[in-house]
Scaffold this active site. Structure first.
Site, PDB file in Angstrom:
ATOM      1  N   ASP A  46      48.709  59.917  28.117  1.00  0.00           N
ATOM      2  CA  ASP A  46      50.151  59.748  28.336  1.00  0.00           C
ATOM      3  C   ASP A  46      50.439  58.266  28.608  1.00  0.00           C
ATOM      4  OD1 ASP A  46      52.737  59.741  29.217  1.00  0.00           O
ATOM      5  OD2 ASP A  46      52.444  61.250  30.792  1.00  0.00           O
ATOM      6  N   GLU A  96      40.246  30.395  34.432  1.00  0.00           N
ATOM      7  CA  GLU A  96      38.962  31.089  34.537  1.00  0.00           C
ATOM      8  C   GLU A  96      38.535  31.571  33.151  1.00  0.00           C
ATOM      9  OE1 GLU A  96      38.862  35.089  36.270  1.00  0.00           O
ATOM     10  OE2 GLU A  96      40.958  34.803  36.842  1.00  0.00           O
ATOM     11  N   CYS A 128      41.606  34.064  39.780  1.00  0.00           N
ATOM     12  CA  CYS A 128      43.072  33.942  39.693  1.00  0.00           C
ATOM     13  C   CYS A 128      43.643  33.030  40.765  1.00  0.00           C
ATOM     14  CB  CYS A 128      43.721  35.319  39.788  1.00  0.00           C
ATOM     15  SG  CYS A 128      43.026  36.475  38.608  1.00  0.00           S
ATOM     16  N   THR A 169      45.127  46.136  31.149  1.00  0.00           N
ATOM     17  CA  THR A 169      45.631  45.036  31.989  1.00  0.00           C
ATOM     18  C   THR A 169      45.319  43.665  31.386  1.00  0.00           C
ATOM     19  OG1 THR A 169      43.671  44.767  33.405  1.00  0.00           O
ATOM     20  CG2 THR A 169      45.230  46.489  34.024  1.00  0.00           C
ATOM     21  N   SER A 218      37.880  46.539  43.384  1.00  0.00           N
ATOM     22  CA  SER A 218      38.659  45.291  43.340  1.00  0.00           C
ATOM     23  C   SER A 218      40.037  45.471  43.978  1.00  0.00           C
ATOM     24  CB  SER A 218      38.786  44.772  41.900  1.00  0.00           C
ATOM     25  OG  SER A 218      39.697  45.549  41.147  1.00  0.00           O
ATOM     26  N   HIS A 250      50.132  37.894  43.506  1.00  0.00           N
ATOM     27  CA  HIS A 250      49.359  37.893  42.263  1.00  0.00           C
ATOM     28  C   HIS A 250      49.491  39.286  41.637  1.00  0.00           C
ATOM     29  CE1 HIS A 250      46.305  37.780  39.295  1.00  0.00           C
ATOM     30  NE2 HIS A 250      45.473  38.571  39.952  1.00  0.00           N
ATOM     31  N   LYS A 259      51.262  48.138  45.708  1.00  0.00           N
ATOM     32  CA  LYS A 259      50.242  48.566  46.682  1.00  0.00           C
ATOM     33  C   LYS A 259      50.097  47.501  47.772  1.00  0.00           C
ATOM     34  CE  LYS A 259      47.302  50.895  43.213  1.00  0.00           C
ATOM     35  NZ  LYS A 259      47.178  52.285  43.569  1.00  0.00           N
ATOM     36  N   ASN A 293      48.113  40.577  32.387  1.00  0.00           N
ATOM     37  CA  ASN A 293      47.497  39.694  33.376  1.00  0.00           C
ATOM     38  C   ASN A 293      47.256  38.320  32.756  1.00  0.00           C
ATOM     39  OD1 ASN A 293      46.268  38.654  35.625  1.00  0.00           O
ATOM     40  ND2 ASN A 293      44.601  40.145  35.706  1.00  0.00           N
ATOM     41  N   SER A 325      39.523  37.053  42.561  1.00  0.00           N
ATOM     42  CA  SER A 325      38.363  37.923  42.787  1.00  0.00           C
ATOM     43  C   SER A 325      37.126  37.100  43.068  1.00  0.00           C
ATOM     44  CB  SER A 325      38.103  38.788  41.540  1.00  0.00           C
ATOM     45  OG  SER A 325      39.057  39.799  41.451  1.00  0.00           O
TER      46      SER A 325
END
Ligand code: CAA
Length: 404
Positions: A46, A96, A128, A169, A218, A250, A259, A293, A325
């Site tokens: 979906d 990066e 990042c 992403t 992560s 970010h 989140k 991203n 990260s």
């Protein structure tokens, strides 16, 4: 949210002198756009898992004759066209997805833009976080000599393995901005919250085009780093949560910022649910939802979306959270300046988004470089890009760029 949007609004209240900030800012991206509906169809899932679940609609994909250099040069050219080169003594290129282990990608941009020779040029790297690291270095240089300006470029191509959890992403973009004393768009306050922890959540060894990532881990590492950086920010004179008007995180995918905001509001003692957190951050999502991203550029694209949202933001305080990260993170504050609207580029940015050529799944797979870096051979790239600059090919191991 503060309502003081008058010309007398604070330029940066309560925390001493403001050494500098952002005078002008612009983005560039890849030639193609790939709607995540094509990926969902191919995977038999979906599409709302992507559109709603991770909050991403399309990703930008560079053409064969584009990379971090051509995107970075295209963004920086517009900054130079408007501001000239007077006072620029440093060019910082954050990435990066570097194209050389030794030479800074910024030196290629320096050549393409024919910048004055009396400039130091350096590449910065910490996943990042590299773009925000470059911004803080630039602020230090400007504080030491307010006559000097720093051109910062953050440019990345985010690539994961085909059929991996990170695949939806992916994305690509570059942001260029000019850092100077007494800026017209954003003054950065001195207080900083910083946090480093050696974790293996996302990394890209030299032999790979694509990143390795422990996806769920992560997300947790990002949230822990946010709390760590926020608490350090507060311990070092940062303003209270309630004094912050906007939050710019970010955005590896926009749902990650939701989140994060839920976690930060919980930490600050005023928890927001998912819908309220998403609503508070919505003005920062417009570009990242469409570009995917862009690693070091992503946080600046969140800020650009807020700026380009058409509101009068004068005097508003924006809390920035950068996460690289590995992991390095930082929380800091900027105050939007009274004259910011005279410097915006909303129409220009919309044109860039609209100009991308949509592609379907098979072409996407042609453009995906695969996992492992192969031995380099002499090659000439086909002419595809509509950007002012292009990657022409490789000769005797040397990369060649030119104007389109
Ligand atoms: N309709 C609506 N929502 C749906 C849905 C549907 N049909 N199907 C699933 N969803 C929802 C799920 O409920 C879930 O929501 P919540 O997160 O709110 O619970 C969401 O969609 C995602 O579903 P999954 O958790 O099952 O997704 P996944 O496991 O396949 O992938 C991910 C998630 C692991 C984060 C993956 O995107 C990934 O690996 N990304 C790359 C790593 C990354 O970006 N990490 C972020 C922190 S690291 C960082 O920030 C640095 C960086 O730039 C890489």
């Amino acid at each position: 949210m503060s309502t003081d949007t008058t010309e007398n609004a604070p330029t940066a209240a309560g925390h001493g002198t403001v050494p500098g900030g952002i005078q002008d800012i612009a983005f560039a991206t890849g030639h193609y756009s790939f709607d995540l509906a094509h990926l969902a169809e191919k995977q038999g899932i979906d599409v709302n898992k992507f559109y709603i679940g991770i909050g991403q609609n399309t990703m930008s994909i560079p053409a064969e004759d584009e990379d971090i250099v051509t995107m970075g040069a295209a963004a920086a050219q517009r900054i130079i066209e408007r501001n000239g080169t007077d006072g620029i003594r440093t060019l910082l290129f954050a990435t990066e997805s570097g194209i050389d282990q030794s030479k800074s990608a910024g030196v290629y941009v320096h050549g393409l833009l024919d910048l004055p020779r009396e400039i130091r040029t350096i590449e910065t790297k910490m996943a990042c976080y590299g773009g925000i690291g470059a911004l803080q270095m630039a602020l230090g240089l400007v504080a030491r000599n307010p006559e000097e300006k720093v051109l910062v470029i953050a440019s990345d191509v985010a690539r994961y393995d085909v059929d991996s959890s990170g695949e939806p992403t992916q994305g690509a973009a570059a942001v260029a901005f000019l850092v100077q004393a007494d800026p017209d768009i954003l003054a950065i306050e001195p207080a900083q919250g910083v946090y480093t922890l050696d974790v293996q959540d996302f990394w890209r060894p030299n032999h790979r085009h694509t990143a390795l990532v422990d996806g769920k881990f992560s997300v947790g590492a990002y949230l822990d780093a946010l709390v760590g950086a926020w608490n350090d920010y507060r311990a070092h004179g940062g303003v209270e949560f309630d004094d912050i008007d906007w939050f710019c995180y970010h955005q590896p995918f926009t749902k990650m910022a939701v989140k994060a905001h839920m976690r930060l509001t919980e930490e600050a003692g005023t928890p927001l649910d998912k819908a309220a957190a998403a609503e508070a951050l919505a003005p920062t999502f417009g570009y990242n939802k469409q570009l995917g991203n862009s690693y070091s550029a992503s946080i600046f694209l969140g800020f650009l979306a807020l700026l380009d949202s058409g509101q009068n933001l004068a005097g508003n305080r924006v809390g920035f959270f950068s996460y690289g990260s590995g992991a390095v993170s930082e929380f800091f504050m900027g105050v939007i300046q009274p004259g910011h609207r005279d410097h915006l580029r909303a129409e220009e940015h919309q044109k860039i988004l609209d100009a991308r050529e949509p592609i379907e799944y098979d072409r996407y797979r042609e453009l995906h470089p695969g996992t492992l870096v192969q031995p380099v051979e002499n090659s000439t790239t086909e002419r595809r890009t509509a950007s002012p600059f292009r990657f022409e090919g490789i000769d005797e191991g040397s990369r060649h760029y030119g104007r389109s």
